[in-house]
Design an enzyme around this catalytic site. Structure first.
Site, PDB file in Angstrom:
ATOM      1  N   ARG A  52      45.926  52.883  44.536  1.00  0.00           N
ATOM      2  CA  ARG A  52      46.642  51.656  43.957  1.00  0.00           C
ATOM      3  C   ARG A  52      47.117  52.216  42.377  1.00  0.00           C
ATOM      4  O   ARG A  52      46.636  52.980  41.787  1.00  0.00           O
ATOM      5  CB  ARG A  52      45.709  50.548  43.496  1.00  0.00           C
ATOM      6  CG  ARG A  52      46.166  49.370  42.877  1.00  0.00           C
ATOM      7  CD  ARG A  52      45.280  48.651  42.464  1.00  0.00           C
ATOM      8  NE  ARG A  52      44.479  48.161  43.845  1.00  0.00           N
ATOM      9  CZ  ARG A  52      43.437  47.318  43.941  1.00  0.00           C
ATOM     10  NH1 ARG A  52      42.791  47.259  43.022  1.00  0.00           N
ATOM     11  NH2 ARG A  52      43.244  46.636  44.682  1.00  0.00           N
ATOM     12  N   ARG A  93      40.770  47.660  34.917  1.00  0.00           N
ATOM     13  CA  ARG A  93      42.033  47.172  35.387  1.00  0.00           C
ATOM     14  C   ARG A  93      43.083  47.494  35.047  1.00  0.00           C
ATOM     15  O   ARG A  93      43.107  47.484  33.313  1.00  0.00           O
ATOM     16  CB  ARG A  93      41.610  46.155  36.684  1.00  0.00           C
ATOM     17  CG  ARG A  93      40.294  45.861  37.736  1.00  0.00           C
ATOM     18  CD  ARG A  93      40.306  47.442  38.825  1.00  0.00           C
ATOM     19  NE  ARG A  93      39.240  47.457  39.267  1.00  0.00           N
ATOM     20  CZ  ARG A  93      39.488  46.743  40.165  1.00  0.00           C
ATOM     21  NH1 ARG A  93      39.914  46.141  40.043  1.00  0.00           N
ATOM     22  NH2 ARG A  93      38.034  46.376  41.492  1.00  0.00           N
ATOM     23  N   LYS A 132      34.685  44.943  37.779  1.00  0.00           N
ATOM     24  CA  LYS A 132      35.746  45.389  37.497  1.00  0.00           C
ATOM     25  C   LYS A 132      35.790  43.587  36.435  1.00  0.00           C
ATOM     26  O   LYS A 132      35.913  43.640  36.183  1.00  0.00           O
ATOM     27  CB  LYS A 132      36.941  44.722  38.483  1.00  0.00           C
ATOM     28  CG  LYS A 132      36.784  43.499  38.723  1.00  0.00           C
ATOM     29  CD  LYS A 132      37.404  43.496  39.907  1.00  0.00           C
ATOM     30  CE  LYS A 132      37.562  42.277  41.134  1.00  0.00           C
ATOM     31  NZ  LYS A 132      38.376  41.920  42.068  1.00  0.00           N
ATOM     32  N   LYS A 177      39.637  42.357  33.409  1.00  0.00           N
ATOM     33  CA  LYS A 177      40.918  42.271  33.764  1.00  0.00           C
ATOM     34  C   LYS A 177      41.269  41.744  32.320  1.00  0.00           C
ATOM     35  O   LYS A 177      40.776  40.507  31.879  1.00  0.00           O
ATOM     36  CB  LYS A 177      41.360  41.316  34.749  1.00  0.00           C
ATOM     37  CG  LYS A 177      40.673  42.513  36.522  1.00  0.00           C
ATOM     38  CD  LYS A 177      41.452  40.685  37.806  1.00  0.00           C
ATOM     39  CE  LYS A 177      41.139  41.835  38.617  1.00  0.00           C
ATOM     40  NZ  LYS A 177      41.547  41.428  39.677  1.00  0.00           N
ATOM     41  N   CYS A 210      48.061  38.170  49.704  1.00  0.00           N
ATOM     42  CA  CYS A 210      47.413  39.099  48.662  1.00  0.00           C
ATOM     43  C   CYS A 210      47.656  39.768  50.658  1.00  0.00           C
ATOM     44  O   CYS A 210      47.802  39.057  51.160  1.00  0.00           O
ATOM     45  CB  CYS A 210      45.578  38.971  49.100  1.00  0.00           C
ATOM     46  SG  CYS A 210      44.710  38.427  50.558  1.00  0.00           S
ATOM     47  N   CYS A 239      41.978  44.843  54.548  1.00  0.00           N
ATOM     48  CA  CYS A 239      41.593  44.668  53.390  1.00  0.00           C
ATOM     49  C   CYS A 239      40.123  44.234  54.830  1.00  0.00           C
ATOM     50  O   CYS A 239      39.794  43.424  55.440  1.00  0.00           O
ATOM     51  CB  CYS A 239      42.193  43.944  52.986  1.00  0.00           C
ATOM     52  SG  CYS A 239      40.794  43.143  52.325  1.00  0.00           S
ATOM     53  N   CYS A 285      40.478  35.493  51.619  1.00  0.00           N
ATOM     54  CA  CYS A 285      38.868  35.511  51.365  1.00  0.00           C
ATOM     55  C   CYS A 285      39.119  34.405  50.475  1.00  0.00           C
ATOM     56  O   CYS A 285      39.917  35.117  49.711  1.00  0.00           O
ATOM     57  CB  CYS A 285      38.294  36.954  51.950  1.00  0.00           C
ATOM     58  SG  CYS A 285      38.311  37.684  50.145  1.00  0.00           S
ATOM     59  N   CYS A 333      42.414  37.165  45.300  1.00  0.00           N
ATOM     60  CA  CYS A 333      43.389  38.191  44.570  1.00  0.00           C
ATOM     61  C   CYS A 333      45.110  37.565  44.661  1.00  0.00           C
ATOM     62  O   CYS A 333      45.527  38.375  43.398  1.00  0.00           O
ATOM     63  CB  CYS A 333      43.636  39.641  45.770  1.00  0.00           C
ATOM     64  SG  CYS A 333      41.697  40.820  45.758  1.00  0.00           S
TER      65      CYS A 333
END
Length: 536
Positions: free
Chosen positions: A43, A112, A194, A196, A412, A418, A458, A462
């Site tokens: 990514r 991120r 993470k 953001k 996503c 994934c 899930c 995302c």
């Protein structure tokens, strides 16, 4: 050494844990049966979604030479490249770095990619927001240098940072730093999870501002001159099915800071999370749980200790709007930009070939949007007609020719790559949208009426389904939890409506909802506003 596709998972784990901070995760094709074929997803990190011409062309080449032949545009304004085997990792990483790109910090327990409106307007507020996003990204980028040692043999690639970024990072006036560490902000443990951040201007909610750990909004004076920023904290989407102590959450107002203090204020927020966020259970390690536990007043007081000042009251702002920037627009500097809708952000086939030809021929820079779309920048007016023709021939149509349901939909990647996916998202979205269009027609809704639809494989969220008017969240094979009640401008949280809805029962569930919306809504009432009382 055996190739990546032959290595057992136990041998891959240490590498996998290390390079997630370098923007990569190990994956395998879950459609394959028998022995697992391991590869890596890479990514990129593109603050504001900015992609220089050279980097786009490099990513296009890498997808064909070392990936699966497609590029994926993410919901955080970056590229994902799937299918890179271990022996090619260094070649791919070094190619990205040498092409003005980076993957550093695109994954892992650190800040991120920093979002900002992708539109290349020549307006002061937009340019200031984008520069601020660049500066915040630089401030919170890991400093040890190991990334460059590993992938380009220590070669110095990056340009000099703005002095104000270096000064803010090194400032330890209020005990924010690890003085003797190569990572003055992150130390040896980095963040609990993470983190953001999004920056924007008033009215422009193209960045889903309230879903971020930190939201930063430019505040201008009457002449349009930037004066400071409103700050919002505590947003986040991830949750776990049937664990009610996990939940999506909207950011709330923290206060206002003058423009010269923004880096210090953001750093203070990050350090507050670093020092107090939970590290014992990753389900609860995002900053939203810290704020939910403490309350905003306590959180503000702790941040102020690291900031060294009190926050001023937030400035009043106008209503938010979702802006897609699709179609043709004036940049304000004599040039044009063209926003292109890309279904679920997947660039492949004729579309990929044509985009490359146009970007290469006209030497265009590119911007990626938080809605998985792409913007071609710096187009001369004389080029508009030939570019429009070429795009149309590749199926990249002007927004008026695209189904309105598709224009705001997101999904996503989910299966097959994934490892967290429970069911389909990207691959299932085209069929879901066609079936919803058919239900619209059956109940008599007009073609130009739309609903914001988002799907994830899930509950991690995302594609931000918990902000959608109609959210599909995978909770079993061919099964989804349905969320209702988000708003078109992404300022309200949806709520769960039904669990374990099998995909073959879609029409049975949605038809009465759309029928009642058509019959009983107030004038121009959105589907999300209409269904708010349906949440349970």
């Amino acid at each position: 050494m055996r190739s990546c596709s032959q290595m057992p998972r136990t041998l891959m784990s240490p590498l996998h844990k290390l390079i997630k901070f370098h923007g990569s995760y190990q994956q395998y094709d879950r459609d394959e049966r028998g022995a697992r074929s391991y590869s890596f997803m890479l990514r990129t990190k593109n603050p504001c979604g900015k992609v220089p011409n050279k980097l786009y062309l490099t990513m296009d080449d890498l997808a064909d030479q070392f990936g699966i032949g497609t590029l994926r545009l993410t919901t955080r304004q970056t590229f994902q490249l799937h299918g890179v085997v271990k022996k090619n990792l260094k070649t791919v990483m070094s190619s990205i770095i040498h092409s003005m790109g980076s993957t550093l910090g695109a994954c892992g327990d650190l800040n991120r990619n920093v979002l900002a409106p992708a539109a290349p307007f020549a307006r002061k507020d937009y340019q200031f927001a984008q520069q601020t996003a660049d500066d915040i990204a630089a401030l919170l980028t890991p400093q040890s240098g190991f990334y460059y040692d590993m992938w380009v043999d220590g070669e110095k690639i990056m340009s000099a940072e703005p002095p104000e970024v270096v000064k803010a990072r090194n400032d330890n006036s209020h005990g924010t730093n690890f003085p003797d560490s190569p990572e003055p902000i992150y130390g040896t443990q980095f963040l609990p999870r993470k983190f953001k951040i999004a920056v924007t201007v008033p009215t422009d909610n193209s960045v889903d501002l309230l879903t971020n750990d930190v939201g930063v909004v430019v505040v201008t004076d009457a002449d349009g001159e930037p004066q400071g920023f409103n700050l919002y904290v505590g947003g986040g989407m991830g949750r776990t099915h049937r664990v009610e102590t996990t939940f999506p959450r909207l950011a709330e107002s923290l206060g206002y800071v003058p423009k010269e203090d923004i880096l210090y204020a953001v750093k203070a927020i990050v350090v507050t999370q670093r020092e107090n966020g939970r590290r014992d259970d990753r389900k609860y390690s995002r900053m939203k749980y810290l704020i939910s536990s403490w309350g905003i007043e306590k959180f503000r007081s702790v941040v102020e200790e690291y900031y060294g000042k009190k926050f001023e009251p937030s400035r009043e702002l106008p209503e938010w709007e979702f802006k897609s920037y699709l179609g043709w627009h004036e940049q304000g500097d004599g040039g044009l930009f063209c926003g292109l809708h890309v279904d679920s952000g997947r660039v492949g086939g004729k579309m990929k070939t044509t985009l490359r030809e146009i970007i290469e021929k006209y030497n265009l820079d590119v911007r990626l949007t938080p809605n998985q779309n792409i913007i071609l920048c710096g187009i001369r007016k004389a080029w508009k007609r030939p570019i429009t023709t070429a795009l149309a021939q590749a199926g990249l149509l002007e927004p008026k020719y695209v189904d309105p349901l598709n224009l705001t939909a997101m999904a996503c990647p989910a299966l097959p790559m994934c490892p967290l996916a429970i069911t389909e998202a990207e691959r299932g979205m085209p069929g879901i949208l066609k079936r919803i269009r058919a239900v619209f027609e059956k109940v008599g809704l007009k073609y130009n009426e739309s609903v914001v639809i988002r799907a994830t494989g899930c509950p991690n969220g995302c594609a931000r389904p918990y902000m959608a008017e109609l959210g599909f969240v995978g909770d079993g094979p061919n099964s989804y939890q349905l969320w209702l009640g988000g708003t078109p401008n992404q300022t309200s949280l949806a709520r769960t409506f039904m669990n374990k809805v099998k995909i073959h029962d879609l029409e049975k569930v949605l038809e009465p909802l759309f029928y009642n919306w058509k019959r009983k809504r107030q004038s121009k009432e959105s589907f999300g506003d209409f269904t708010k009382p349906c949440g349970i």
